[in-house]
Design a protein around this motif. Structure first.
Motif, PDB file in Angstrom:
ATOM      1  N   UNK A  56       9.942  -0.833  -9.942  1.00  0.00           N
ATOM      2  CA  UNK A  56       9.438   0.077  -9.258  1.00  0.00           C
ATOM      3  C   UNK A  56       7.982   0.047  -9.039  1.00  0.00           C
ATOM      4  N   UNK A  57       7.189  -0.119  -9.674  1.00  0.00           N
ATOM      5  CA  UNK A  57       5.570  -0.599  -9.896  1.00  0.00           C
ATOM      6  C   UNK A  57       5.422  -1.541  -8.765  1.00  0.00           C
ATOM      7  N   UNK A  58       6.081  -2.777  -8.802  1.00  0.00           N
ATOM      8  CA  UNK A  58       5.852  -3.712  -7.515  1.00  0.00           C
ATOM      9  C   UNK A  58       5.857  -2.855  -6.090  1.00  0.00           C
ATOM     10  N   UNK A  59       7.002  -1.964  -6.087  1.00  0.00           N
ATOM     11  CA  UNK A  59       7.323  -1.498  -4.840  1.00  0.00           C
ATOM     12  C   UNK A  59       6.363  -0.472  -4.511  1.00  0.00           C
ATOM     13  N   UNK A  60       5.632   0.283  -5.436  1.00  0.00           N
ATOM     14  CA  UNK A  60       4.627   1.426  -5.043  1.00  0.00           C
ATOM     15  C   UNK A  60       3.342   0.635  -4.832  1.00  0.00           C
ATOM     16  N   UNK A  61       3.083  -0.720  -5.481  1.00  0.00           N
ATOM     17  CA  UNK A  61       1.880  -1.184  -5.087  1.00  0.00           C
ATOM     18  C   UNK A  61       1.846  -1.769  -3.734  1.00  0.00           C
ATOM     19  N   UNK A  62       3.050  -2.235  -3.226  1.00  0.00           N
ATOM     20  CA  UNK A  62       3.513  -2.925  -1.984  1.00  0.00           C
ATOM     21  C   UNK A  62       3.104  -1.635  -0.826  1.00  0.00           C
ATOM     22  N   UNK A  63       3.705  -0.745  -1.077  1.00  0.00           N
ATOM     23  CA  UNK A  63       3.625   0.575  -0.258  1.00  0.00           C
ATOM     24  C   UNK A  63       2.172   1.104  -0.035  1.00  0.00           C
ATOM     25  N   UNK A  64       1.464   0.998  -1.294  1.00  0.00           N
ATOM     26  CA  UNK A  64       0.093   1.365  -1.308  1.00  0.00           C
ATOM     27  C   UNK A  64      -0.745   0.552  -0.454  1.00  0.00           C
ATOM     28  N   UNK A  65      -0.542  -0.681  -0.594  1.00  0.00           N
ATOM     29  CA  UNK A  65      -1.238  -1.673   0.150  1.00  0.00           C
ATOM     30  C   UNK A  65      -0.659  -1.588   1.589  1.00  0.00           C
ATOM     31  N   UNK A  66       0.309  -1.385   2.034  1.00  0.00           N
ATOM     32  CA  UNK A  66       0.572  -1.101   3.340  1.00  0.00           C
ATOM     33  C   UNK A  66      -0.071   0.195   3.903  1.00  0.00           C
ATOM     34  N   UNK A  67      -0.207   1.218   3.320  1.00  0.00           N
ATOM     35  CA  UNK A  67      -0.598   2.513   3.634  1.00  0.00           C
ATOM     36  C   UNK A  67      -2.180   2.147   3.821  1.00  0.00           C
ATOM     37  N   UNK A  68      -2.915   1.372   2.849  1.00  0.00           N
ATOM     38  CA  UNK A  68      -4.167   1.191   3.116  1.00  0.00           C
ATOM     39  C   UNK A  68      -4.529   0.368   4.422  1.00  0.00           C
ATOM     40  N   UNK A  69      -3.612  -0.588   4.656  1.00  0.00           N
ATOM     41  CA  UNK A  69      -3.700  -1.543   5.770  1.00  0.00           C
ATOM     42  C   UNK A  69      -3.797  -0.604   6.874  1.00  0.00           C
ATOM     43  N   UNK A  70      -2.797   0.168   7.193  1.00  0.00           N
ATOM     44  CA  UNK A  70      -2.354   1.178   8.270  1.00  0.00           C
ATOM     45  C   UNK A  70      -3.649   1.989   8.453  1.00  0.00           C
TER      46      UNK A  70
END
Length: 153
Positions: free
Chosen positions: A126-140
Motif C-alpha cells: 500500500x505504501x509503494x502504491x501511495x508513493x507511486x500515485x503521489x509521484x504521478x500526481x506531482x508529474x502531472x
C-alpha cells in the motif's frame, strides 16, 4: 447447551483455530487467512467484505435445530437450546415443561485473525502504491504548469 453459548463457542474456536494454525502453516511456506483485498466480482457467498487493513470478513452459516424449553416450575422461563440427539444422565425432573423443536438458519459476519507477515506485506505494498500515485500526481501537476506558461523555479 444454550444457543448463545453454542454460537459463542463456535466463533471463538474458529478464530482460535485459525490463529493457532498460522505459525505452523507459515513455517511450511503458506499463509492461513492472509491479509489481502478481494475483487468483489470474484468473491463467493461466504465472503462478506474487507476492512482497510486487509482483514476479510466472512459469513459463518449456522443451520441449527433448537429446542424451546418452557419451564413451568417455580420461576417460569423459556430458553433456546441447541437440540441434542443424545442425553446421558439420570435424575428426576420435578418441574413440568413444554418443549418444541425448530430449525433456524442465520449468518454471522466475522473478521478472522489475519496473518501478521502478510499484513505487513500488504502495508508495504500500500505504501509503494501511495508513493507511486503521489509521484504521478506531482508529474502531472508539473506538466500542467509548464503548458500553462507558469513555470515555477
Amino acid at each position: 447447551m444454550e444457543l448463545k453459548d453454542f454460537v459463542k463457542e463456535t466463533l471463538s474456536q474458529i478464530a482460535e483455530g485459525i490463529e493457532a494454525a498460522q505459525e505452523s502453516v507459515r513455517e511450511c511456506g503458506g499463509f492461513v487467512n492472509p491479509a489481502h483485498r478481494v475483487d468483489p466480482k470474484g468473491s463467493n457467498d461466504s465472503h462478506f467484505g474487507v476492512l482497510n487493513n486487509g482483514q476479510n470478513i466472512f459469513l459463518v452459516d449456522f443451520d441449527v435445530s433448537v429446542t424451546v424449553v418452557e419451564d413451568k416450575g417455580n420461576e417460569a422461563s423459556a430458553k433456546l437450546q441447541v437440540a441434542s440427539l443424545l442425553k446421558i444422565g439420570s435424575g428426576v425432573e420435578t418441574s413440568s415443561s413444554n418443549k418444541a423443536t425448530n430449525k433456524i438458519s442465520f449468518k454471522v459476519p466475522i473478521g478472522l485473525p489475519i496473518d501478521g507477515v502478510s499484513a505487513e506485506q500488504l502495508k508495504q505494498q500500500d505504501q509503494r502504491i501511495r508513493e507511486k500515485r503521489k509521484k504521478q500526481a506531482d508529474t502531472l501537476q508539473n506538466r500542467s504548469r509548464i503548458r500553462g506558461g507558469i513555470r515555477e523555479w
